[in-house]
Design an enzyme around this catalytic site. Structure first.
Site, short mmCIF file in Angstrom:
data_model
loop_
_atom_site.label_atom_id
_atom_site.label_comp_id
_atom_site.label_asym_id
_atom_site.label_seq_id
_atom_site.Cartn_x
_atom_site.Cartn_y
_atom_site.Cartn_z
N HIS A 158 0.84 -1.20 0.00
CA HIS A 158 0.00 0.00 0.00
C HIS A 158 0.87 1.25 0.00
O HIS A 158 2.07 1.20 0.28
CB HIS A 158 -0.92 -0.01 1.23
CG HIS A 158 -2.28 0.55 0.97
ND1 HIS A 158 -2.53 1.47 -0.02
CD2 HIS A 158 -3.48 0.35 1.59
CE1 HIS A 158 -3.81 1.78 -0.02
NE2 HIS A 158 -4.40 1.11 0.94
N ALA A 159 0.24 2.39 -0.32
CA ALA A 159 0.94 3.67 -0.27
C ALA A 159 1.41 3.95 1.14
O ALA A 159 0.77 3.58 2.13
CB ALA A 159 0.02 4.78 -0.75
N GLU A 231 -3.96 -0.03 -13.84
CA GLU A 231 -4.90 1.09 -13.87
C GLU A 231 -4.08 2.32 -13.49
O GLU A 231 -3.70 2.48 -12.33
CB GLU A 231 -6.06 0.85 -12.90
CG GLU A 231 -7.26 1.75 -13.18
CD GLU A 231 -7.27 3.03 -12.39
OE1 GLU A 231 -6.47 3.94 -12.75
OE2 GLU A 231 -8.03 3.13 -11.43
N LEU A 232 -3.81 3.18 -14.49
CA LEU A 232 -2.81 4.23 -14.32
C LEU A 232 -3.41 5.63 -14.38
O LEU A 232 -2.72 6.60 -14.71
CB LEU A 232 -1.72 4.07 -15.38
CG LEU A 232 -1.06 2.68 -15.42
CD1 LEU A 232 0.02 2.63 -16.47
CD2 LEU A 232 -0.50 2.31 -14.05
N CYS A 265 -9.40 8.64 -9.80
CA CYS A 265 -8.90 8.29 -11.13
C CYS A 265 -9.95 8.58 -12.21
O CYS A 265 -9.61 9.04 -13.31
CB CYS A 265 -8.52 6.81 -11.18
SG CYS A 265 -7.12 6.38 -10.10
N GLU A 362 -2.53 14.18 -15.88
CA GLU A 362 -3.62 13.87 -14.95
C GLU A 362 -3.60 14.90 -13.83
O GLU A 362 -2.56 15.15 -13.21
CB GLU A 362 -3.49 12.47 -14.37
CG GLU A 362 -4.65 12.15 -13.44
CD GLU A 362 -4.64 10.73 -12.90
OE1 GLU A 362 -5.71 10.21 -12.57
OE2 GLU A 362 -3.54 10.14 -12.80
#
Length: 458
Positions: A158-159, A231-232, A265, A362
């Site tokens: 995880h982050a 998934e970017l 996202c 993004e």
């Protein structure tokens, strides 16, 4: 080498906790436990798996308030939205539990008098999941639940700023009586985690991250002939044609752009409005955005809290400043406020062109870029003029025309007269630099499966 992750409350700037990183020996123990658990879980019945995920749903619901508060403290999501995230995770687990028999059912293609053919979806092994901070529970479970339902194991990287959420998820799986180690947490130095892809016990990696991180992990997985799902992120278009219901479109656009402080996202990052309604749309959008209550994320009335990190705020503000230098105009916000925390106000830019950072990159923050289109054809052209292709929204009264237009939009999903959402019943995933592969629905369940054919000739 990093030895610990430090969680900072983005609303106050205060330290919450420190989480030590795993060393090589500890990482090996976690991987060994996952591999052992997989050996048992892979042969488990669909019924056993379904019962485990029903228990997980119950556990999430029972711990809702604790989990929601943890999300808010770690990454600043307003407490009401954090509670909704926990609810959504519980629904996800319950949906898979209730539909698993059909989702994993064998297929029997007709091969005529040439015997009998059966296709079964069999698990591959332990999958590494590299997950982001913006939905600390949902993003993880969106990947992990289908993967584990299919009979695989899952290791979560995880982050760093949401390590508490990672550990809390591990506790939820234990409380739901999953095999010990089947869902593991691997907070460790990046090199050690990347090195897992060389291990035979890891069969692939599911990544939700930025383009650079995703490309790096996919390259490493490819080097070892391991599957990757990416998934970017995206720069999702939100198209409003002149015949759309303007009241509904404005309300949805504001929600789609500013939910979770714009850190989504599939958020509406480029709002493309047909010229005849541009002025009235902008006026109403700015008025609605100005009325969003920003403040303490622990206050149930707050709709926008701080961004997750001061660094993330700096990145978004830099995109705004560079776009303004190229000719964009700020109608609302656009200034870093005084005081503690990572707050950034709802911001609206117009006179935006596709080459500006606010569109070409993004934008992961509460900034709306509104662009004018001459007509529907031009709107589709602007929408496709992007390196990304995750999702899109299209607002029009002509549903038949919308279907024709939607087929020409380069995105993994197009939502007509609604904002982009993720739902276990339908797949999510992108094209172009937004990545490849699909999560959720039966597509996500089968991404890390061996579609094994058994053909018995007679």
């Amino acid at each position: 080498m990093r030895t610990e992750a430090i969680s900072i409350n983005p609303a106050t700037g205060e330290e919450i906790a420190r989480h030590p990183a795993l060393d090589g020996a500890s990482l090996e123990r976690v991987l060994a436990a996952a591999s052992t658990a997989f050996a048992d879980w892979r042969t488990s019945s669909v019924g056993r798996r379904a019962e485990a995920f029903l228990r997980l749903a119950d556990t999430l619901e029972a711990r809702r308030e604790t989990l929601a508060r943890l999300i808010t403290l770690e990454m600043g999501k307003p407490i009401t939205a954090a509670g909704a995230e926990v609810d959504k995770c519980a629904r996800l687990a319950r949906w898979y539990a209730e539909n698993l028999p059909d989702l994993l059912a064998d297929e029997t293609p007709d091969v005529g008098g040439d015997g009998t053919a059966v296709i079964s979806y069999l698990p591959l092994g332990v999958v590494l999941g590299v997950m982001p901070w913006n939905f600390p529970l949902w993003q993880v479970l969106r990947a992990a639940v289908p993967i584990i339902c299919a009979g695989n194991g899952f290791l979560l990287k995880h982050a760093e700023n949401v390590q508490g959420s990672a550990l809390a998820l591990g506790e939820c799986f234990r409380a739901a009586a999953f095999p010990e180690g089947l869902f593991g947490v691997v907070h460790a130095d990046r090199a050690l985690v990347t090195g897992l892809l060389a291990d035979r016990r890891i069969v692939g990696v599911s990544v939700t991250a930025g383009v650079a991180a995703g490309a790096s992990l996919a390259a490493e997985a490819g080097r070892h002939i391991k599957k990757s799902l990416l998934e970017l992120g995206g720069s999702d278009p939100f198209i409003v044609l002149a015949d759309a219901d303007l009241d509904l479109a404005v309300a949805a656009a504001v929600e789609a752009r500013f939910q979770n402080c714009g850190q989504v996202c599939i958020a509406a990052k480029r709002i493309i409005v047909e010229a005849p309604i541009m002025d009235v749309f902008v006026t109403r959008f700015v008025e609605a955005a100005r009325g969003i209550l920003t403040g303490d994320p622990l206050d149930p009335a707050t709709r926008i809290g701080p961004m997750a990190r001061v660094r993330a705020r700096s990145d978004v503000h830099d995109q705004v400043c560079r776009s303004v230098a190229m000719g964009a105009r700020v109608l609302l916000g656009g200034e870093i406020p005084d005081g503690p925390g990572a707050y950034y106000p709802p911001t609206v830019l117009i006179d935006v062109t596709p080459d500006m950072p606010i569109c070409a990159e993004e934008t992961f923050g509460p900034v709306a870029a509104i662009m004018a289109a001459k007509d529907a054809e031009d709107a589709v052209h602007i929408a496709n003029n992007s390196d990304f292709g995750l999702s899109a929204a299209l607002w029009t009264a002509d549903v038949e025309a919308a279907d024709r237009l939607a087929r020409r939009i380069e995105a993994g999903a197009v939502f007509v007269n609604g904002m982009s959402v993720s739902d276990p019943r339908v797949p999510i995933g992108g094209v172009k630099r937004s990545g490849y592969g699909r999560e959720l629905s039966h597509f996500g369940l089968r991404e890390f499966c061996n579609a094994q054919l058994r053909w018995v000739r007679r």
